[in-house]
Design an enzyme around this catalytic site. Sequence first.
Site, PDB file in Angstrom:
ATOM      1  N   ILE A  55       0.717  -1.287   0.010  1.00  0.00           N
ATOM      2  CA  ILE A  55       0.080   0.019   0.007  1.00  0.00           C
ATOM      3  C   ILE A  55       0.765   1.254   0.108  1.00  0.00           C
ATOM      4  O   ILE A  55       0.278   2.395  -0.255  1.00  0.00           O
ATOM      5  CB  ILE A  55      -1.244   0.034   1.107  1.00  0.00           C
TER       6      ILE A  55
ATOM      7  N   TYR B 167       1.802   4.693  16.893  1.00  0.00           N
ATOM      8  CA  TYR B 167       0.844   3.977  16.228  1.00  0.00           C
ATOM      9  C   TYR B 167      -0.506   4.582  16.269  1.00  0.00           C
ATOM     10  O   TYR B 167      -1.281   4.681  15.056  1.00  0.00           O
ATOM     11  CB  TYR B 167       0.713   2.465  16.879  1.00  0.00           C
TER      12      TYR B 167
ATOM     13  N   THR C 249      -8.446   2.140  15.544  1.00  0.00           N
ATOM     14  CA  THR C 249      -7.959   1.368  16.795  1.00  0.00           C
ATOM     15  C   THR C 249      -8.326   2.126  18.075  1.00  0.00           C
ATOM     16  O   THR C 249      -8.548   3.730  18.046  1.00  0.00           O
ATOM     17  CB  THR C 249      -6.421   1.433  16.956  1.00  0.00           C
TER      18      THR C 249
END
Length: 307
Positions: A40, A128, A104
Amino acid sequence: MRIIVTGACGMLGRLVCSALEPKHHVIPTDVLEGCERLDIIDTTQVFDTISRFRPEMVIHCAAMTDVDGCERDPDRAYLVNAVGTWNLACACASIDCTIAYVSTDYVFDGEKGAPYTEFDQPNPIGVYGASKLAGEAAVKELCRKHYIVRTSWVFAPHGKNFALTIINAAENRIRAATSPPTHLSPKEGKSIEPLRVVADQIGSPTYAKDLAEFLVSLVGSPLYGTYHYTNAGSCSWHEFASTIIETAGMTQIGVVPIKSEEWPTPTRRPKYSVLRHYRLELLGRDSARPWQDAVREFVSEWTTAKR
Ligand SMILES: NC(=O)c1ccc[n+]([C@@H]2O[C@H](COP(=O)([O-])OP(=O)(O)OC[C@H]3O[C@@H](n4cnc5c(N)ncnc54)[C@H](OP(=O)(O)O)[C@@H]3O)[C@@H](O)[C@H]2O)c1
């Protein structure tokens, strides 16, 4: 419907493909072999793949999911989670294709002290979470037809995840303690070393199979936007581990609660990141089962897979 799945060799992607397959034409993609190759971060490859297959939907499960790895290599984290998602969102927008992006609980800072709804303001405390939030922004800005599904503590009897690490560690310790003593490893009388698990971080476990089914339930829905989806209920990592051990009947293994400081990692993690499924509740469609029921299925599938 023709649907591309990214990260199709990963823990969740595999199950999304199996859940879609009976009804849809699925094109599984990943950087790993065994799927249509799609990295990607490679803009040309992303546009070529989208224009070649002309999907009606992309379910985007590919990500850099190693939370500590993201902290150590933020450029890579932003490249995969933000720029990779940006590439896909641009390519999807170019053919007016729907995108479902898996995000998330780590987009939140964990300071609210109550379950987070879709209306709460994200404030990630690590790379993250920040890179995944940047992915959310790309999807929102670029694709009119998008779903963002935030989830947490995903587990399955395959892949890299906490539940599997715990059950395998417990089994290995029992095996080591009960195997007959040899000249090289005289284990007679040796007690089983307990597992030490963090008890001051609270979240909601999510069985990957349940999440895959939820993502599939969105296919064709006109109700775009952001959703929270996990199994019902919440616990600490310690309660999660204890329930796994108890359900698996491995009660000879102790599970000792420890503080986050006793398990140092490069990443600060949210202390309380329970996701309330507020949008689904308001729609009268929140049917997530309790995480303890999902643990029972996990243990049963793990036991079957071992045979
Ligand atoms: N696991 C959790 O607890 C959790 C919690 C909340 C949200 N999520 C989200 O749920 C989604 C699925 O997670 P998962 O646990 O199934 O992760 P996973 O098992 O790590 O799967 C991700 C897949 O994406 C692949 N990938 C990595 N970089 C890529 C790239 N540049 N191009 C294409 N594919 C690439 C990975 O390959 P490699 O293995 O070679 O890197 C892997 O096969 C992710 O978006 C994640 O952020 C997960």
